[in-house]
Design a protein around this motif. Structure first.
Motif, mmCIF file in Angstrom:
data_model
loop_
_atom_site.group_PDB
_atom_site.id
_atom_site.type_symbol
_atom_site.label_atom_id
_atom_site.label_comp_id
_atom_site.label_asym_id
_atom_site.label_seq_id
_atom_site.Cartn_x
_atom_site.Cartn_y
_atom_site.Cartn_z
ATOM 1 N N LYS A 116 0.760 -0.573 -0.079
ATOM 2 C CA LYS A 116 -0.098 0.207 0.073
ATOM 3 C C LYS A 116 0.870 1.208 -0.564
ATOM 4 C CE LYS A 116 -4.416 1.398 2.166
ATOM 5 N NZ LYS A 116 -5.182 1.417 4.034
ATOM 6 N N SER A 117 0.664 2.198 -0.994
ATOM 7 C CA SER A 117 2.004 3.096 -1.397
ATOM 8 C C SER A 117 1.143 4.490 -0.550
ATOM 9 C CB SER A 117 2.447 2.849 -2.474
ATOM 10 O OG SER A 117 0.731 3.589 -3.441
ATOM 11 N N GLY A 118 -0.306 4.296 -0.432
ATOM 12 C CA GLY A 118 -0.825 5.299 0.121
ATOM 13 C C GLY A 118 -2.497 5.746 0.183
ATOM 14 N N ILE A 119 -2.789 6.368 0.194
ATOM 15 C CA ILE A 119 -4.495 5.941 1.016
ATOM 16 C C ILE A 119 -5.031 5.846 -0.225
ATOM 17 C CG2 ILE A 119 -3.518 7.161 3.568
ATOM 18 C CD1 ILE A 119 -5.323 9.338 2.440
ATOM 19 N N LEU A 140 -5.549 23.315 6.398
ATOM 20 C CA LEU A 140 -4.848 24.174 5.217
ATOM 21 C C LEU A 140 -3.275 22.794 5.070
ATOM 22 C CD1 LEU A 140 -2.664 25.711 3.406
ATOM 23 C CD2 LEU A 140 -2.233 27.040 6.286
ATOM 24 N N LEU A 141 -3.101 21.756 6.422
ATOM 25 C CA LEU A 141 -2.091 21.430 7.037
ATOM 26 C C LEU A 141 -2.338 20.406 6.119
ATOM 27 C CD1 LEU A 141 0.492 20.456 8.476
ATOM 28 C CD2 LEU A 141 -1.512 19.302 10.449
ATOM 29 N N ILE A 142 -3.189 19.672 6.273
ATOM 30 C CA ILE A 142 -3.974 18.109 5.575
ATOM 31 C C ILE A 142 -3.686 18.413 3.981
ATOM 32 C CG2 ILE A 142 -5.368 16.912 4.893
ATOM 33 C CD1 ILE A 142 -3.772 16.415 7.600
ATOM 34 N N ARG A 143 -4.188 19.641 3.365
ATOM 35 C CA ARG A 143 -3.940 20.094 2.211
ATOM 36 C C ARG A 143 -2.320 19.572 1.436
ATOM 37 N NH1 ARG A 143 -8.720 20.906 -1.067
ATOM 38 N NH2 ARG A 143 -10.361 21.561 0.378
ATOM 39 N N LEU A 144 -2.007 20.956 2.372
ATOM 40 C CA LEU A 144 -0.206 20.720 1.620
ATOM 41 C C LEU A 144 0.225 19.462 2.053
ATOM 42 C CD1 LEU A 144 0.677 24.399 4.284
ATOM 43 C CD2 LEU A 144 0.809 23.625 1.533
ATOM 44 N N LEU A 145 -0.071 18.751 2.917
ATOM 45 C CA LEU A 145 0.450 17.309 3.157
ATOM 46 C C LEU A 145 0.124 16.453 1.654
ATOM 47 C CD1 LEU A 145 0.310 16.690 6.770
ATOM 48 C CD2 LEU A 145 2.346 16.989 5.697
ATOM 49 N N LEU A 146 -1.650 16.413 2.293
ATOM 50 C CA LEU A 146 -2.115 15.343 1.259
ATOM 51 C C LEU A 146 -1.719 15.967 -0.552
ATOM 52 C CD1 LEU A 146 -3.587 11.835 0.528
ATOM 53 C CD2 LEU A 146 -5.761 14.232 1.378
ATOM 54 N N LEU A 147 -2.023 16.921 -0.821
ATOM 55 C CA LEU A 147 -2.414 17.712 -1.925
ATOM 56 C C LEU A 147 -1.118 17.964 -2.388
ATOM 57 C CD1 LEU A 147 -5.943 19.183 -1.789
ATOM 58 C CD2 LEU A 147 -5.102 16.351 -2.506
ATOM 59 N N ASN A 148 -0.598 18.710 -1.993
ATOM 60 C CA ASN A 148 0.530 19.015 -2.542
ATOM 61 C C ASN A 148 1.942 17.945 -2.298
ATOM 62 O OD1 ASN A 148 -0.828 22.327 -1.725
ATOM 63 N ND2 ASN A 148 1.272 21.707 -3.454
ATOM 64 N N GLY A 149 1.699 17.091 -0.994
ATOM 65 C CA GLY A 149 2.976 16.624 -0.996
ATOM 66 C C GLY A 149 4.101 16.645 -0.521
ATOM 67 N N SER A 153 8.305 18.283 7.140
ATOM 68 C CA SER A 153 9.127 19.101 7.900
ATOM 69 C C SER A 153 9.477 20.060 6.750
ATOM 70 C CB SER A 153 10.600 18.062 8.005
ATOM 71 O OG SER A 153 10.996 17.346 6.491
ATOM 72 N N GLU A 154 8.635 20.047 5.987
ATOM 73 C CA GLU A 154 8.355 20.773 4.756
ATOM 74 C C GLU A 154 7.135 21.817 5.000
ATOM 75 O OE1 GLU A 154 10.605 18.551 0.942
ATOM 76 O OE2 GLU A 154 8.109 18.772 1.228
ATOM 77 N N VAL A 155 6.381 21.261 5.766
ATOM 78 C CA VAL A 155 5.560 22.107 6.216
ATOM 79 C C VAL A 155 5.661 23.240 7.216
ATOM 80 C CG1 VAL A 155 2.597 21.664 7.226
ATOM 81 C CG2 VAL A 155 3.616 20.665 4.781
ATOM 82 N N ALA A 156 6.196 22.248 8.254
ATOM 83 C CA ALA A 156 6.235 22.922 9.391
ATOM 84 C C ALA A 156 7.588 24.447 9.332
ATOM 85 C CB ALA A 156 7.961 21.926 10.064
ATOM 86 N N GLN A 157 8.222 24.149 7.716
ATOM 87 C CA GLN A 157 9.189 25.500 8.003
ATOM 88 C C GLN A 157 8.772 26.606 7.386
ATOM 89 O OE1 GLN A 157 12.959 24.653 6.458
ATOM 90 N NE2 GLN A 157 12.574 22.134 7.168
ATOM 91 N N LEU A 158 7.576 25.915 7.074
ATOM 92 C CA LEU A 158 6.759 27.004 5.731
ATOM 93 C C LEU A 158 6.475 28.534 7.125
ATOM 94 C CD1 LEU A 158 4.716 25.162 3.418
ATOM 95 C CD2 LEU A 158 6.254 26.330 2.691
ATOM 96 N N VAL A 183 9.636 26.232 -5.884
ATOM 97 C CA VAL A 183 8.689 27.352 -5.732
ATOM 98 C C VAL A 183 7.326 26.143 -6.771
ATOM 99 C CG1 VAL A 183 7.297 29.391 -6.429
ATOM 100 C CG2 VAL A 183 10.024 29.168 -6.113
ATOM 101 N N GLU A 184 6.253 25.806 -5.372
ATOM 102 C CA GLU A 184 4.671 24.451 -5.777
ATOM 103 C C GLU A 184 4.157 25.817 -6.312
ATOM 104 O OE1 GLU A 184 5.801 21.655 -6.738
ATOM 105 O OE2 GLU A 184 7.999 21.929 -5.675
ATOM 106 N N ALA A 185 3.113 25.541 -7.311
ATOM 107 C CA ALA A 185 1.231 25.608 -7.257
ATOM 108 C C ALA A 185 1.005 25.352 -6.449
ATOM 109 C CB ALA A 185 1.603 25.390 -8.571
ATOM 110 N N LEU A 186 -0.059 26.018 -5.900
ATOM 111 C CA LEU A 186 -0.799 25.344 -4.175
ATOM 112 C C LEU A 186 -1.849 24.613 -4.795
ATOM 113 C CD1 LEU A 186 -0.782 28.569 -2.108
ATOM 114 C CD2 LEU A 186 0.094 25.717 -1.628
ATOM 115 N N SER A 187 -2.354 23.781 -4.460
ATOM 116 C CA SER A 187 -3.250 22.733 -4.906
ATOM 117 C C SER A 187 -4.864 23.585 -4.897
ATOM 118 C CB SER A 187 -3.008 21.100 -4.801
ATOM 119 O OG SER A 187 -3.162 21.752 -3.193
#
Length: 187
Positions: A116-119, A140-149, A153-158, A183-187
């Motif tokens: 299982k590689s993900g949900i 916001l947190l879940i969207r950054l993790l789930l949709l932006n991948g 640690s990257e989210v914590a530094q934003l 630089v990443e486009a937000l989902s």
């Protein structure tokens, strides 16, 4: 890294410590810290068997790998520990301390792929729904993790300053491993 630099240049330091210091200087701080622990643990293992670090041969390394497997250490961790030892020995070869790297032909344990590689979509939808119900911060947190991948640690530094706009799209500057920024486009 300052300690590594000191070890690499200290006049009274042992040859092992100087080589370790030189090896660690080539890596970011977090990686250097892990590699340092790995090489020190290998050194202790060798010392318990009365084998000097510069007298290690391929068989010794293979016995170390078998002992790690016997302790239930995960294959991915064993591979990292082997990489640390190999980097140390490559530095020793470069310094002219030894003639060959004893880890080069040691077989690395296979790293299995999880079934299982993900949900799935349904689980993702439920997770997003629960995050929305919990409030805007959680969403916001879940969207950054789930949709932006992003990594945790990257989210914590934003920071707010990392949010921008490019060609009509909302973007974020993400601080990646190794100090890279993308630089990443937000989902």
């Amino acid at each position: 890294l300052q300690l590594a630099a000191l070890a690499a240049t200290a006049p009274g330091a042992s040859e092992e410590l100087r080589i370790l210091g030189r090896f660690l200087l080539h890596h970011p701080a977090a990686t250097a810290s892990e590699y340092c622990r790995d090489v020190v643990a290998f050194s202790k293992w060798c010392k318990e068997r009365e084998v000097g670090l510069f007298q290690v041969d391929r068989t010794t390394v293979e016995l170390w790998v078998l002992s790690l497997q016997g302790q239930g250490i995960q294959p991915r961790t064993i591979r990292r520990r082997l990489a640390a030892a190999q980097g140390f020995y490559l530095e020793a070869v470069d310094a002219g301390v030894i003639g060959k790297v004893p880890t080069l032909r040691v077989k690395r344990p296979p790293v299995g792929t999880s079934a299982k590689s993900g949900i799935g979509r349904e689980e993702a939808a439920l997770l997003l729904e629960a995050a929305e119900d919990a409030g805007p911060r959680d969403e916001l947190l879940i969207r950054l993790l789930l949709l932006n991948g992003l990594r945790a640690s990257e989210v914590a530094q934003l920071r707010i300053a990392d949010v921008g706009e490019e060609r009509g799209h909302r973007t974020i500057s993400v601080h990646r491993k190794g100090g890279r920024v993308s630089v990443e486009a937000l989902s």
